[in-house]
Scaffold this active site. Structure first.
Site, PDB file in Angstrom:
ATOM      1  N   ARG A  17      38.744  27.350  41.318  1.00  0.00           N
ATOM      2  CA  ARG A  17      39.677  27.002  42.382  1.00  0.00           C
ATOM      3  C   ARG A  17      38.965  26.178  43.432  1.00  0.00           C
ATOM      4  NH1 ARG A  17      39.673  32.452  44.787  1.00  0.00           N
ATOM      5  NH2 ARG A  17      37.512  32.883  45.372  1.00  0.00           N
ATOM      6  N   ASP A 236      27.664  32.009  42.582  1.00  0.00           N
ATOM      7  CA  ASP A 236      28.842  32.570  43.245  1.00  0.00           C
ATOM      8  C   ASP A 236      28.583  33.958  43.813  1.00  0.00           C
ATOM      9  OD1 ASP A 236      28.724  33.800  40.729  1.00  0.00           O
ATOM     10  OD2 ASP A 236      30.677  33.081  40.066  1.00  0.00           O
ATOM     11  N   THR A 237      27.780  34.755  43.123  1.00  0.00           N
ATOM     12  CA  THR A 237      27.514  36.099  43.624  1.00  0.00           C
ATOM     13  C   THR A 237      26.706  36.066  44.914  1.00  0.00           C
ATOM     14  OG1 THR A 237      27.530  36.926  41.354  1.00  0.00           O
ATOM     15  CG2 THR A 237      26.574  38.363  43.027  1.00  0.00           C
ATOM     16  N   THR A 257      34.214  39.309  36.511  1.00  0.00           N
ATOM     17  CA  THR A 257      33.829  39.336  35.100  1.00  0.00           C
ATOM     18  C   THR A 257      32.653  40.286  34.893  1.00  0.00           C
ATOM     19  OG1 THR A 257      34.604  37.064  34.772  1.00  0.00           O
ATOM     20  CG2 THR A 257      33.032  37.924  33.183  1.00  0.00           C
ATOM     21  N   GLY A 405      37.389  39.708  42.810  1.00  0.00           N
ATOM     22  CA  GLY A 405      38.697  40.008  42.240  1.00  0.00           C
ATOM     23  C   GLY A 405      38.890  41.471  41.918  1.00  0.00           C
TER      24      GLY A 405
END
Length: 473
Positions: A17, A236-237, A257, A405
């Site tokens: 995104r 990202d983490t 994930t 998420g």
């Protein structure tokens, strides 16, 4: 101060995104401008990313961001870890981009463990021998295609490569480099011992650079010529962990994930206990240590649900499924989440069923039963990790802070609270995008440091605390 608009390009293994953050100095408002699915594809027996299609979605998202926010000041890229490209002297792709779940490195990983060299590599880098590590991937690639040493000039991990496509500047960023077993555990530099061990030319890398610097204006996208490309934590983490408000003695979870469990520390986790636990000493955007344990996550549910015709297709349907699962009793036998057969099976339902049968359990029959099984199993995995982290560090944690998420999955959060006996604080925070934008603001000179940014975010953030129903359940 005037409003500043910054676009976070956040690419995950199953979706991507582009989110624009509008910063006023007193608040950050997020606007999602583009979202798209992502997946790797199998050719013969190997898995690859369609990197051209992925970057076309990035271009589309940035164009839409500029249309909606004409004063867009900057953009920054974060992705999943370890995956990379090999480039020639002209910046052309010299080799296809494998996906990290490809199993081609497994024989090399087993040889490392059998020889005992995995411990030597851990002492050098602070990362365990996971088969997707960039170092193992490059080692396998060079073993299979030794001529690449004469063809390749640079290795860029995925966010580094997208930064290059956007700005024209090649730069290895520190947090994403740390995901691949490439950095020296002491200081901020590539590990010469590790590169030599795998026969990887040292000149394929530079730096690594710390986040929060300008790389250059966006090129080759009409209308974005005045937008700065800012180097943000490429992993990202790392972005997600650095966005979490700090309160008390927290241990953090980035849930998606994967479930990455750990924290931010001044020193790495070293020695026999860290090695046995399999702690990955990854880094934040400024090079600080982020020791964490990488656990199987909601990939189990994502892949299993494909087998059911009534698979949820919206957020409301997933919430309804979680409600049904919450009304079910906890299964008598849980999944062994350390089972390597669950990493990337052709049929996740069959792999989970086999896992249960090996333990004497009976596979579920319905999707709600599987969801309850997976959430309870992941919760036990987290509980074991929190306990081991406490033993290793001598610390007593009083709260689990969760973002990502998976933090929206009420059943998962409650079961983690029950399994650990600790409250779980779920933040309504697009952690990855917020951390990404924070570093962009740092690079633009709009904030003095990230602590100021986090303090502003914390004042307005929504959160929900899940209390353990039964300690250690």
């Amino acid at each position: 101060m005037s409003k500043i608009h910054a676009a976070a390009i956040d690419l995950g293994a199953t979706s991507g995104r582009v989110i624009v953050g509008t910063w006023t100095g007193e608040a950050l408002e997020l606007t999602e401008v583009h979202r798209f699915p992502n997946a790797f594809h199998r050719l013969n027996d190997n898995d690859y990313w369609d990197i051209g299609a992925l970057f076309s979605q990035v271009r589309k998202g940035l164009t839409e961001a500029k249309r909606l926010f004409p004063d867009l000041a900057s953009c920054g890229v974060d992705t999943w870890g370890v995956d990379h490209v090999l480039l020639d002297k002209d910046g052309r792709l010299a080799f296809p981009m494998h996906a990290y779940r490809d199993q081609r490195t497994e024989p090399l990983r087993k040889r490392l463990i059998d020889s005992g060299d995995d411990r030597k590599l851990y002492d050098w880098t602070g990362l365990p021998p996971i088969n997707y590590n960039t170092a193992l991937q490059l080692g396998e690639t060079l073993s299979a295609f030794p001529a690449l040493k004469q063809m390749v000039s640079r290795v860029l991990l995925l966010p580094d490569y997208f930064n290059y496509l956007l700005s024209g500047k090649m730069c290895n960023e520190v947090s994403i480099a740390s995901t691949g077993q490439l950095l020296d555990i002491n200081g901020v530099a590539f590990s010469g011992e590790t590169l030599n061990y795998f026969g990887i030319p040292a000149e394929w890398f530079d730096g690594p650079a710390r986040s929060g610097i300008k790389l250059g204006k966006v090129r080759d996208i009409e209308g974005l010529e005045d937008v700065e490309t800012i180097l943000v934590p490429g992993h990202d983490t790392s972005c997600a962990f650095e966005a979490i408000p700090k309160s008390g003695n927290d241990i953090f979870i980035s849930a998606g994930t994967w479930l990455l469990t750990g924290g931010l520390t001044a020193q790495p986790a070293k020695g026999e206990e860290a090695y046995k636990l399999g702690v990955s000493n990854e880094r934040d955007g400024l090079g600080g240590y982020r020791p964490n344990k990488i656990l199987l996550g909601l990939w189990l549910l994502e892949q299993l649900s494909i087998k059911f015709p009534d698979r949820p297709t919206s957020g409301a349907e997933w919430d309804a499924l979680a409600d049904k699962a919450a009304d079910l009793p906890s299964p008598g036998t849980l999944i062994d989440c350390t089972d390597e057969s669950l990493f990337n099976p052709d049929d996740m339902r069959a792999a989970i069923d086999a896992n249960l049968r090996r333990q004497g359990g009976t596979p579920p029959a319905t999707l709600p039963e599987y969801m309850r099984l997976i959430c309870d199993s992941l919760a036990r995995s987290v509980a074991n990790t929190v306990r081991q982290f406490g033993q290793m560090t001598g610390e007593s944690f009083d709260n689990i802070a969760i973002v990502g998420g998976g933090s929206k999955n009420q059943l998962l959060c409650q079961r983690i609270a029950d399994a650990t006996g600790l409250p779980v604080t779920s933040y309504s925070l697009e952690g990855t995008s917020v951390g990404n934008i924070g570093y962009q603001l740092l690079g633009l000179g709009a904030i003095e440091n990230l602590d100021i940014f986090r303090a502003v975010i914390a004042r307005r953030i929504n959160k929900h605390v899940y209390r353990p129903a039964v300690a250690g359940a």
